[in-house]
Design a protein around this motif. Structure first.
Motif, PDB file in Angstrom:
ATOM      1  N   SER A  82       0.725  -1.163   0.141  1.00 34.70           N
ATOM      2  CA  SER A  82       0.027   0.038   0.177  1.00 34.70           C
ATOM      3  C   SER A  82       1.041   1.415  -0.007  1.00 34.70           C
ATOM      4  CB  SER A  82      -0.829   0.216   1.188  1.00 34.70           C
ATOM      5  OG  SER A  82      -0.052   0.108   2.305  1.00 34.70           O
ATOM      6  N   LYS A 124       1.388  -4.635   8.813  1.00 32.81           N
ATOM      7  CA  LYS A 124       0.145  -4.288   8.673  1.00 32.81           C
ATOM      8  C   LYS A 124      -0.442  -3.595   7.779  1.00 32.81           C
ATOM      9  CE  LYS A 124      -0.493  -3.938  13.947  1.00 32.81           C
ATOM     10  NZ  LYS A 124       1.027  -4.086  14.318  1.00 32.81           N
ATOM     11  N   GLU A 125      -1.737  -4.033   7.349  1.00 30.51           N
ATOM     12  CA  GLU A 125      -2.279  -3.462   5.854  1.00 30.51           C
ATOM     13  C   GLU A 125      -2.823  -2.433   6.006  1.00 30.51           C
ATOM     14  OE1 GLU A 125      -5.536  -4.892   2.122  1.00 30.51           O
ATOM     15  OE2 GLU A 125      -5.419  -6.176   4.227  1.00 30.51           O
ATOM     16  N   LEU A 127      -5.228   0.695   4.847  1.00 31.15           N
ATOM     17  CA  LEU A 127      -6.380   0.838   3.937  1.00 31.15           C
ATOM     18  C   LEU A 127      -6.250   2.162   3.363  1.00 31.15           C
ATOM     19  CD1 LEU A 127      -9.279  -0.660   5.896  1.00 31.15           C
ATOM     20  CD2 LEU A 127      -8.018  -1.825   4.073  1.00 31.15           C
ATOM     21  N   THR A 143      -5.798   4.214   8.710  1.00 34.70           N
ATOM     22  CA  THR A 143      -6.624   3.315   8.859  1.00 34.70           C
ATOM     23  C   THR A 143      -6.192   1.855   8.429  1.00 34.70           C
ATOM     24  OG1 THR A 143      -8.730   4.583   8.850  1.00 34.70           O
ATOM     25  CG2 THR A 143      -8.931   2.401   8.645  1.00 34.70           C
ATOM     26  N   LEU A 144      -6.111   0.840   9.229  1.00 35.05           N
ATOM     27  CA  LEU A 144      -5.601  -0.650   9.285  1.00 35.05           C
ATOM     28  C   LEU A 144      -6.658  -1.189   8.784  1.00 35.05           C
ATOM     29  CD1 LEU A 144      -2.813  -0.621  11.817  1.00 35.05           C
ATOM     30  CD2 LEU A 144      -2.530   0.204   9.330  1.00 35.05           C
ATOM     31  N   SER A 145      -6.595  -2.619   8.259  1.00 37.72           N
ATOM     32  CA  SER A 145      -7.518  -3.493   7.890  1.00 37.72           C
ATOM     33  C   SER A 145      -7.829  -4.390   9.155  1.00 37.72           C
ATOM     34  CB  SER A 145      -7.032  -4.480   6.625  1.00 37.72           C
ATOM     35  OG  SER A 145      -5.736  -5.170   7.458  1.00 37.72           O
ATOM     36  N   SER A 149      -7.565   2.496  13.835  1.00 42.36           N
ATOM     37  CA  SER A 149      -6.866   3.624  13.188  1.00 42.36           C
ATOM     38  C   SER A 149      -5.823   4.231  13.977  1.00 42.36           C
ATOM     39  CB  SER A 149      -7.813   4.668  12.687  1.00 42.36           C
ATOM     40  OG  SER A 149      -8.942   3.980  11.636  1.00 42.36           O
ATOM     41  N   PHE A 172     -16.206  -1.498   9.383  1.00 41.46           N
ATOM     42  CA  PHE A 172     -15.173  -1.451   8.544  1.00 41.46           C
ATOM     43  C   PHE A 172     -15.037  -0.080   7.976  1.00 41.46           C
ATOM     44  CE2 PHE A 172     -13.676  -1.682   3.856  1.00 41.46           C
ATOM     45  CZ  PHE A 172     -12.624  -2.455   4.199  1.00 41.46           C
ATOM     46  N   THR A 174     -14.167   2.979   5.717  1.00 39.04           N
ATOM     47  CA  THR A 174     -14.092   3.396   4.327  1.00 39.04           C
ATOM     48  C   THR A 174     -13.284   4.395   4.142  1.00 39.04           C
ATOM     49  OG1 THR A 174     -16.229   4.420   4.111  1.00 39.04           O
ATOM     50  CG2 THR A 174     -15.972   1.675   3.887  1.00 39.04           C
ATOM     51  N   ASN A 191     -17.845   4.365   7.863  1.00 44.34           N
ATOM     52  CA  ASN A 191     -17.878   3.051   8.034  1.00 44.34           C
ATOM     53  C   ASN A 191     -18.970   2.357   7.142  1.00 44.34           C
ATOM     54  OD1 ASN A 191     -15.910   2.730  10.484  1.00 44.34           O
ATOM     55  ND2 ASN A 191     -17.494   4.244  11.030  1.00 44.34           N
TER      56      ASN A 191
END
Length: 303
Positions: A82, A124-125, A127, A143-145, A149, A172, A174, A191
């Motif tokens: 990312s 960590k992924e 977003l 913000t992380l998956s 955040s 989740f 967005t 979200n």
């Protein structure tokens, strides 16, 4: 004049049809004819307002097809999962996974200068990331998956980044946006889930963000904001799969609450960009059909 005539016609119809059957005026706990007609009057005003906005949408939205070309190339230092580009104090940064870089233009290319490894992000992924600066401090929201955040602060004078706080996402996450109202900084996080998720508003205390309020408006897919005449306007895109329904809504933040101004009949928005030209604010909405819809902020609504 058109609006006044429509209101008159609607109220005449309701008065004629309902007064002939007084019992029907007492529905839903309404105990007087006056209260009932007032309620219907407000409903009709809302419906006529939507008709007017729909009229503006058809007449004033410009449909453009754009072609893009490469101006400069950005080479990332390694394979990443990312990356996000943002500006703070007119400095451009690139967050590549957990590593933060400064962006430096050189000739026809852009190089990245390593700044810092941000704590809590390694492995960590990510977003998405959003940033702003307020009262001499830069703020980065990531913000992380994994459902959290993180917020980081940046001192331009000391050229240092510090970890400030973690926020547990309501669902989740967005998208997010910062805005300023009455000299206070706010953060809005959208979200999404199958049943509909809340939009959460946080207020900056000077050292961290506190949760301020929530609003349920369906599955929010994206959010952006702009300030005009000391008022903050919030544009929210929602996930709606029918083109016959509104999928972009416009709110104004007033007295600590989001007040809905209008809905735009633009299906499946993917990107919303706010820009100013000759002192006029424009809203460009790019949808999944490949069209760019350009609208203008009049000072009270978008048309």
């Amino acid at each position: 004049m058109f609006k006044r005539k429509l209101l008159g016609i609607y109220m005449s119809i309701y008065f004629i049809t309902k007064i002939s059957n007084p019992v029907s005026c007492m529905e839903n706990g309404v105990n007087s004819l006056k209260e009932y007609l007032n309620n219907k009057f407000e409903i009709m005003k809302d419906r006529i307002t939507l008709l007017e906005y729909d009229k503006y949408d058809r007449e004033d939205i410009q449909h453009l097809h754009l072609n893009f070309h490469t101006v400069k190339e950005l080479f990332l230092p390694f394979n990443c999962t990312s990356s996000s580009v943002f500006q703070i104090f007119n400095e451009t940064f690139v967050l590549v996974d957990s590593q933060l870089y400064c962006m430096l233009p050189v000739s026809d290319k852009i190089i990245l200068q390593f700044c810092k490894q941000l704590e809590h992000l390694n492995g960590k992924e990510i977003l998405f990331a959003k940033a702003t600066d307020f009262h001499g401090m830069g703020l980065l929201f990531v913000t992380l998956s994994i459902g959290y955040s993180y917020i980081y602060g940046y001192s331009k004078q000391e050229q240092q980044w510090v970890f400030l706080q973690a926020i547990k996402n309501k669902d989740f996450a967005t998208d997010a946006t910062f805005f300023v109202q009455n000299a206070h900084l706010y953060l809005v996080i959208t979200n999404s889930n199958l049943k509909g998720a809340p939009l959460t508003i946080y207020k900056w205390t000077g050292i961290h963000f506190d949760e301020d309020s929530e609003l349920f408006i369906g599955n929010c897919d994206g959010i952006t904001s702009f300030t005009n005449n000391n008022h903050s306007e919030i544009i929210i895109s929602t996930k709606i799969f029918s083109e016959k329904e509104f999928s972009t809504q416009v709110f104004e933040f007033k007295n600590g609450q989001l007040i809905k101004l209008q809905a735009l009949n633009i299906p499946h928005p993917e990107h919303v960009i706010i820009y100013s030209l000759n002192s006029t604010i424009y809203v460009a909405i790019y949808n999944s059909g490949g069209n760019l819809h350009v609208l203008r902020w009049t000072g009270t609504y978008i048309r």
